[in-house]
Design an enzyme around this catalytic site. Structure first.
Site, PDB file in Angstrom:
ATOM      1  N   GLY A   1      38.548  64.339  21.101  1.00  0.00           N
ATOM      2  CA  GLY A   1      38.677  65.601  20.435  1.00  0.00           C
ATOM      3  C   GLY A   1      37.620  66.131  19.740  1.00  0.00           C
TER       4      GLY A   1
ATOM      5  CB  ILE B   1      19.549  53.277  15.233  1.00  0.00           C
ATOM      6  CG1 ILE B   1      19.930  53.326  13.745  1.00  0.00           C
ATOM      7  CG2 ILE B   1      19.630  54.553  15.835  1.00  0.00           C
ATOM      8  CD1 ILE B   1      18.941  54.254  13.067  1.00  0.00           C
TER       9      ILE B   1
ATOM     10  N   GLY C   1      32.372  44.277  20.696  1.00  0.00           N
ATOM     11  CA  GLY C   1      32.963  44.531  21.921  1.00  0.00           C
ATOM     12  C   GLY C   1      31.829  44.923  22.964  1.00  0.00           C
ATOM     13  N   GLY C   2      30.741  45.551  22.697  1.00  0.00           N
ATOM     14  CA  GLY C   2      29.765  45.636  23.531  1.00  0.00           C
ATOM     15  C   GLY C   2      29.935  47.160  23.927  1.00  0.00           C
TER      16      GLY C   2
ATOM     17  CE  LYS D   1      30.060  42.887  15.872  1.00  0.00           C
ATOM     18  NZ  LYS D   1      28.540  42.823  16.307  1.00  0.00           N
TER      19      LYS D   1
ATOM     20  CG  HIS E   1      32.599  39.023  15.664  1.00  0.00           C
ATOM     21  ND1 HIS E   1      31.607  39.268  16.750  1.00  0.00           N
ATOM     22  CD2 HIS E   1      33.745  39.227  16.219  1.00  0.00           C
ATOM     23  CE1 HIS E   1      32.344  39.610  17.883  1.00  0.00           C
ATOM     24  NE2 HIS E   1      33.597  39.477  17.780  1.00  0.00           N
TER      25      HIS E   1
ATOM     26  CD  GLU F   1      29.108  37.704  20.509  1.00  0.00           C
ATOM     27  OE1 GLU F   1      28.009  37.725  21.036  1.00  0.00           O
ATOM     28  OE2 GLU F   1      29.769  38.591  19.918  1.00  0.00           O
TER      29      GLU F   1
ATOM     30  NE  ARG G   1      22.109  33.521  21.241  1.00  0.00           N
ATOM     31  CZ  ARG G   1      22.734  34.708  21.163  1.00  0.00           C
ATOM     32  NH1 ARG G   1      24.117  34.539  21.374  1.00  0.00           N
ATOM     33  NH2 ARG G   1      22.176  35.751  20.764  1.00  0.00           N
TER      34      ARG G   1
ATOM     35  CG  HIS H   1      19.415  12.339  -5.957  1.00  0.00           C
ATOM     36  ND1 HIS H   1      19.323  13.759  -5.843  1.00  0.00           N
ATOM     37  CD2 HIS H   1      20.601  12.021  -5.467  1.00  0.00           C
ATOM     38  CE1 HIS H   1      20.292  14.245  -5.231  1.00  0.00           C
ATOM     39  NE2 HIS H   1      21.349  13.281  -5.090  1.00  0.00           N
TER      40      HIS H   1
END
Length: 516
Positions: free
Chosen positions: A37, A91, A146-147, A200, A203, A207, A321, A487
């Site tokens: 709306g 963006i 969620g894409g 995110k 997340h 993922e 990847r 050390h």
């Protein structure tokens, strides 16, 4: 889930929203808000994107007006009657958002709100928050998961920033957000500053771990057990319907993907024959990390190192990847290395048992990915003073997001009332990881012997071994570091040193006299 404290406000206080970016996500968001709306103004630097959206909106006949702009001043002017003005950025991270803020800043008024719905580095989010605060504008870093499909029908939302500003927009976001199985909106204020974008980012790291473990599982079934796509789809369907992996979004979409066939063929193109599987046309080439269009995975890996949290499942998934993206370089290496390719598992006469081990191993990897990500969020929250509630993060991920997994959420939800810094200390989580460890081990052993690709699965296996190990090989490493770098080390069995704090030990041994 209880609704947020701001839900008593009127969601209709906003009559129009200004959306920056008419790409896949921005377009779907525009249609979604119109259906709620709101009148929508949308701007994009590419005029073609605006035209495509307007054609789409005419076809879909949205409930309210969607008005496109290529002139950014006219775009902002279209919201002049809104007090406050509400913007939603969709963006790319980095300079594009910086540039648009610079262009609209002169037309912003005190009280205006900008929801940054892109994937952004939380530090840049905080810089923009500080910049906007000087003129009374609220910049909210909001994770959107969620894409593009969820952007239309309801995504998972994790806003972070000024509490009062988020309270103002929460009623609208609750209408827009995905709903969990109980009908509660998957949105909550995460905390101040860049906490929303940080969550995110993590997340997306989780993922990545889940995507890789599932892809490796598919490959194991396909090339190790020699199962057809439809048979694998049936297996994934069973896993998604029952047990610990129930309600997993990635399994749900995998089922449809495995069964998707081409309805018509293209003449002369052998790989696009009618009835062929669409998946067989897909190249093993993920480029979103190599071309820098997706920043969150490598920010996640850098952050895990910065925060001193071990996240090997997420890291191995990311590096897979990266290696896949430069296929040309990889093919040259393959020709030089001449390594074996995945082959059938001859020891798998009892496929039913092997498939059950694979199911348990995948669950273990998913749970390990959640442990790594949530531990990272808690460490950052403590470091930054954000006060993040892990239970809120989990509730936001209950619907509309990529890492939705009802089985794991049901396990973790009652535990997250406590501020676990290490989820493996929770008896319930430790029990599940222990119970599935032997299955994970069996898959790693059989997969290694048959040359399967197992980066995330094997990384999860080693992660459990060394994060729960009592006698690590780092004993030898510590000795060598003391040898060449003085050390210092802690001593076995010495009170205050074993286990002691995370700090250099007070002891040094002159292992070999320095040469003159």
């Amino acid at each position: 889930m209880a609704t947020n404290s701001g839900s008593h406000n009127d969601p209709k206080q906003f009559q129009r929203i200004g959306i920056v970016g008419a790409g896949n996500m921005g377009t779907q968001m525009a249609l979604a808000f119109s259906e709620l709306g709101l009148e929508v103004s949308i701007w994009d630097v590419v005029e073609k994107n605006i035209k495509q959206l307007q054609e789409m909106s005419q076809k879909n006949k949205p409930k309210s007006e969607i008005k496109g702009f290529h002139d950014i001043d006219k775009f902002v002017q279209s919201l002049k009657n809104e007090h406050p003005k509400l913007f939603l950025f969709s963006i790319s991270h980095g300079n594009p958002a910086e540039s648009v803020l610079g262009m609209i800043k002169k037309n912003l008024n005190s009280g205006d709100i900008v929801l940054d719905g892109g994937n952004e580095d939380y530090r840049r989010t905080q810089e923009r928050q500080n910049e906007c605060e000087k003129i009374g504008v609220h910049w909210i870093g909001m994770g959107v998961s969620g894409g593009y499909q969820a952007a239309r029908r309801g995504p998972s939302l994790s806003p972070g920033g000024n509490a009062e500003a988020i309270k103002t927009v929460i009623p609208l976001l609750e209408l827009y957000a995905a709903k969990d199985p109980n009908g509660n909106p998957c949105v909550a204020r995460i905390g101040p500053g860049g906490s929303g974008h940080y969550v995110k980012m993590v997340h997306n790291g989780i993922e990545g771990g889940m995507l890789s473990a599932l892809a490796e599982t598919w490959s194991f079934l396909r090339y190790g057990l020699e199962l057809e796509y439809d048979a694998i789809a049936d297996i994934f369907s069973q896993w998604n319907d029952h047990g610990e992996l129930r309600g997993t979004y990635l399994l749900d979409i995998a089922i449809d993907m495995l069964r998707a066939r081409r309805s018509s063929g293209k003449p002369g193109q052998e790989n696009e024959r009618k009835g062929s599987y669409i998946l067989d046309e897909v190249l093993d080439k993920v480029v979103q990390d190599d071309d820098d269009s997706e920043g969150t995975p490598y920010w996640n890996i850098m952050e895990s190192a910065l925060r001193h949290v071990s996240t090997p499942t997420l890291a191995a998934a990311h590096y897979l990847r990266v290696a896949s993206g430069n296929r040309a370089e990889r093919l040259v290496a393959a020709k030089k290395l001449q390594l074996p390719v995945p082959k059938p598992i001859r020891a798998a006469e009892d496929k039913v048992s092997m498939i059950e081990n694979l199911r348990s191993a995948l669950y273990c990897c998913f749970l390990a990915s959640f442990c790594q990500g949530l531990e990272m969020i808690m460490k950052a929250s403590d470091d930054e003073g954000w006060g993040i509630d892990l239970g809120q993060c989990l509730r936001v991920w209950r619907g509309g997001c990529i890492i939705q997994c009802d089985g794991i959420a049901d396990l973790l939800d009652p535990l997250l009332k406590h501020r676990w810094k290490n989820l493996k200390h929770a008896d319930e989580v430790a029990g599940e990881l222990h119970r599935t460890f032997n299955s994970l081990k069996e898959i790693v052993v059989q997969g290694t012997l048959s040359d399967q690709y197992l980066p995330a699965i094997s990384a999860s296996f080693e992660y459990l071994k060394y994060t729960g190990g009592k006698a690590l090989p780092t004993q030898f490493m510590e000795g060598q570091m003391d040898f060449f770098g003085a050390h210092g080390y802690n001593k076995v069995g010495v009170i205050g040193e074993d286990p002691g704090f995370v700090e250099k030990g007070p002891h040094h041994h002159e292992w070999r006299p320095a040469k003159e």
